[in-house]
Design a protein around this motif. Structure first.
Motif, mmCIF file in Angstrom:
data_model
loop_
_atom_site.group_PDB
_atom_site.id
_atom_site.type_symbol
_atom_site.label_atom_id
_atom_site.label_comp_id
_atom_site.label_asym_id
_atom_site.label_seq_id
_atom_site.Cartn_x
_atom_site.Cartn_y
_atom_site.Cartn_z
ATOM 1 N N LEU A 139 0.830 -1.210 0.000
ATOM 2 C CA LEU A 139 0.000 0.000 0.000
ATOM 3 C C LEU A 139 0.865 1.261 0.000
ATOM 4 N N GLU A 140 1.790 1.288 -0.963
ATOM 5 C CA GLU A 140 2.770 2.377 -0.999
ATOM 6 C C GLU A 140 2.181 3.700 -1.476
ATOM 7 N N THR A 141 1.123 3.658 -2.265
ATOM 8 C CA THR A 141 0.546 4.895 -2.798
ATOM 9 C C THR A 141 -0.813 5.166 -2.165
ATOM 10 N N ASN A 142 -1.227 6.422 -2.252
ATOM 11 C CA ASN A 142 -2.548 6.793 -1.730
ATOM 12 C C ASN A 142 -3.667 6.071 -2.461
ATOM 13 N N ALA A 143 -3.498 5.902 -3.771
ATOM 14 C CA ALA A 143 -4.526 5.227 -4.574
ATOM 15 C C ALA A 143 -4.691 3.772 -4.116
ATOM 16 N N GLN A 144 -3.586 3.093 -3.815
ATOM 17 C CA GLN A 144 -3.650 1.707 -3.353
ATOM 18 C C GLN A 144 -4.315 1.619 -1.982
ATOM 19 N N ARG A 145 -3.993 2.559 -1.108
ATOM 20 C CA ARG A 145 -4.615 2.561 0.221
ATOM 21 C C ARG A 145 -6.117 2.831 0.132
ATOM 22 N N ASP A 146 -6.509 3.757 -0.742
ATOM 23 C CA ASP A 146 -7.941 4.053 -0.915
ATOM 24 C C ASP A 146 -8.687 2.843 -1.468
ATOM 25 N N ALA A 178 -23.758 -0.117 1.183
ATOM 26 C CA ALA A 178 -22.406 -0.459 0.735
ATOM 27 C C ALA A 178 -22.144 0.050 -0.680
ATOM 28 N N ILE A 179 -23.125 -0.113 -1.567
ATOM 29 C CA ILE A 179 -22.996 0.374 -2.938
ATOM 30 C C ILE A 179 -22.849 1.889 -2.959
ATOM 31 N N LEU A 180 -23.654 2.567 -2.142
ATOM 32 C CA LEU A 180 -23.609 4.031 -2.094
ATOM 33 C C LEU A 180 -22.262 4.527 -1.570
ATOM 34 N N ILE A 181 -21.761 3.914 -0.492
ATOM 35 C CA ILE A 181 -20.462 4.303 0.060
ATOM 36 C C ILE A 181 -19.351 4.061 -0.950
ATOM 37 N N ASN A 182 -19.405 2.920 -1.641
ATOM 38 C CA ASN A 182 -18.399 2.610 -2.647
ATOM 39 C C ASN A 182 -18.422 3.631 -3.777
ATOM 40 N N TYR A 183 -19.631 3.996 -4.224
ATOM 41 C CA TYR A 183 -19.755 4.951 -5.317
ATOM 42 C C TYR A 183 -19.255 6.332 -4.910
ATOM 43 N N ILE A 184 -19.622 6.773 -3.713
ATOM 44 C CA ILE A 184 -19.167 8.080 -3.226
ATOM 45 C C ILE A 184 -17.654 8.100 -3.096
ATOM 46 N N SER A 185 -17.076 6.997 -2.621
ATOM 47 C CA SER A 185 -15.615 6.905 -2.486
ATOM 48 C C SER A 185 -14.930 7.017 -3.842
ATOM 49 N N ILE A 186 -15.508 6.362 -4.861
ATOM 50 C CA ILE A 186 -14.944 6.445 -6.210
ATOM 51 C C ILE A 186 -15.006 7.869 -6.733
ATOM 52 N N GLN A 187 -16.160 8.521 -6.548
ATOM 53 C CA GLN A 187 -16.326 9.891 -7.026
ATOM 54 C C GLN A 187 -15.400 10.853 -6.301
ATOM 55 N N ASN A 188 -15.226 10.662 -5.005
ATOM 56 C CA ASN A 188 -14.292 11.504 -4.260
ATOM 57 C C ASN A 188 -12.875 11.343 -4.774
ATOM 58 N N GLY A 209 -2.394 9.807 -10.238
ATOM 59 C CA GLY A 209 -2.957 9.321 -8.996
ATOM 60 C C GLY A 209 -2.617 10.190 -7.798
ATOM 61 N N LEU A 210 -1.903 11.295 -8.034
ATOM 62 C CA LEU A 210 -1.535 12.209 -6.955
ATOM 63 C C LEU A 210 -2.688 13.156 -6.655
ATOM 64 N N TYR A 211 -2.696 13.706 -5.437
ATOM 65 C CA TYR A 211 -3.707 14.685 -5.091
ATOM 66 C C TYR A 211 -3.570 15.916 -5.990
ATOM 67 N N ASN A 212 -4.696 16.499 -6.384
ATOM 68 C CA ASN A 212 -4.682 17.641 -7.300
ATOM 69 C C ASN A 212 -4.557 18.964 -6.532
ATOM 70 N N ARG A 213 -4.648 20.076 -7.268
ATOM 71 C CA ARG A 213 -4.435 21.382 -6.658
ATOM 72 C C ARG A 213 -5.490 21.694 -5.598
ATOM 73 N N SER A 214 -6.719 21.279 -5.843
ATOM 74 C CA SER A 214 -7.778 21.536 -4.874
ATOM 75 C C SER A 214 -7.453 20.902 -3.526
ATOM 76 N N GLN A 215 -6.961 19.655 -3.566
ATOM 77 C CA GLN A 215 -6.583 18.978 -2.337
ATOM 78 C C GLN A 215 -5.358 19.623 -1.702
ATOM 79 N N LEU A 216 -4.430 20.085 -2.546
ATOM 80 C CA LEU A 216 -3.247 20.771 -2.028
ATOM 81 C C LEU A 216 -3.637 22.030 -1.256
ATOM 82 N N GLU A 217 -4.526 22.823 -1.839
ATOM 83 C CA GLU A 217 -4.960 24.050 -1.166
ATOM 84 C C GLU A 217 -5.696 23.731 0.137
#
Length: 281
Positions: A173-180, A215-225, A235-243
């Motif tokens: 789980l070295e990357t954020n994407a893998q951990r998510d 479970a489906i709703l949580i999974n979908y929201i997680s994907i969209q987030n 796969g890195l956080y974008n500018r919005s997350q940086l700010e």
């Protein structure tokens, strides 16, 4: 009164599932990936099972002209679709972890074996009452082997957890994407499992469908987030997350502590992108 409450909960779960499906299909761009197809199939199978379960609840104990036929058919189709939910989710989790089309083709057949056995038992239940019984008063009761679909479904869930354990061990789980991804697929099956246990222990209650829908709703929201927070290419956080991160750090900076930001610029990096492509860059 119980039927009304049961109907309201089921209809609410169905509405949530339909909203997720509409939103997912509306936002699609280009070809639909295998994992997207499996997710949508899971939605529709869950919706179908909810529909037939609701029909059997409404017609249970009624003595209209075709009540027995409707009750028996709806219970049979409910159990039939219920057999496929864990199978489809196992395929979905496998492809999310290992997006290989050749591997997927092999797993479709291998994972289907327990489901095929359950389906055959469901068909034979029409005569021997393994899963369900509808008596002369058109009242539904569980058969002697009604627990088999739940046990097999739990077996699929345990296999998914084993896959996740191996994935964590191999990727670390070295990357954020893998951990998510790991967290999302780990939580996804647990809520329906709790619902299945509660519904098995409390006959007549409705816990499975709220569990699967949540479970489906949580999974979908997680994907969209993930889409909103991360750069699609890296796969890195974008500018919005940086700010957002910087604002949080600055607001919560303790007295006597410092916050540093390092900015690097690579000369002639554009030539790498133009020559070898943005993926290599």
């Amino acid at each position: 009164m119980e039927k009304i409450l049961y109907s309201e909960i089921t209809i609410l779960c169905a509405i949530v599932s339909i909203v997720v499906w509409v939103n997912d299909t509306r936002k699609s761009r280009g070809p639909v990936m295998i994992n997207q197809k499996l997710f949508r199939l899971l939605l529709w199978v869950n919706l179908g099972a909810m529909f037939f379960d609701l029909i059997q609840v409404l017609f249970n104990g009624t003595l209209y002209k075709y009540s027995y036929l409707i009750e028996t058919a709806s219970i049979f189709l409910y159990y039939l679709l219920y057999c496929f939910i864990a199978y489809i989710f196992t395929l979905y989790a496998d492809y999310e972890l290992y997006p290989d089309n050749e591997r997927f083709k092999k797993k479709v057949v291998i994972y289907a074996i327990p489901t095929i056995v359950m389906v055959l038992m469901c068909i034979f239940s029409l005569w021997n009452g393994w899963y369900f019984i509808v008596d002369e008063t058109n009242t539904y009761s569980r058969g002697s082997l009604f627990y088999i679909p739940s046990v097999v479904s739990f077996g699929y869930i345990l296999y998914i957890l084993r896959m996740l354990t191996m994935y964590r061990r191999n990727s670390l789980l070295e990357t954020n994407a893998q951990r998510d991804l790991y967290g999302r697929l780990f939580v996804f099956p647990l809520i329906p499992c709790v619902g299945a246990v509660l519904q098995t222990m409390l006959p007549g209650s409705v816990w499975i469908f709220p569990g699967t829908t949540l479970a489906i709703l949580i999974n979908y929201i997680s994907i969209q987030n993930g889409y909103m927070a991360r750069d699609h290419l890296t796969g890195l956080y974008n500018r919005s997350q940086l700010e957002s991160f910087m604002n949080y750090q600055l607001k919560n900076l303790k007295k006597g502590h410092y916050f540093f930001l390092i900015l690097m610029d690579l000369d002639k990096f554009k030539q790498i992108n133009d020559t070898y492509g943005h993926v290599v860059g």
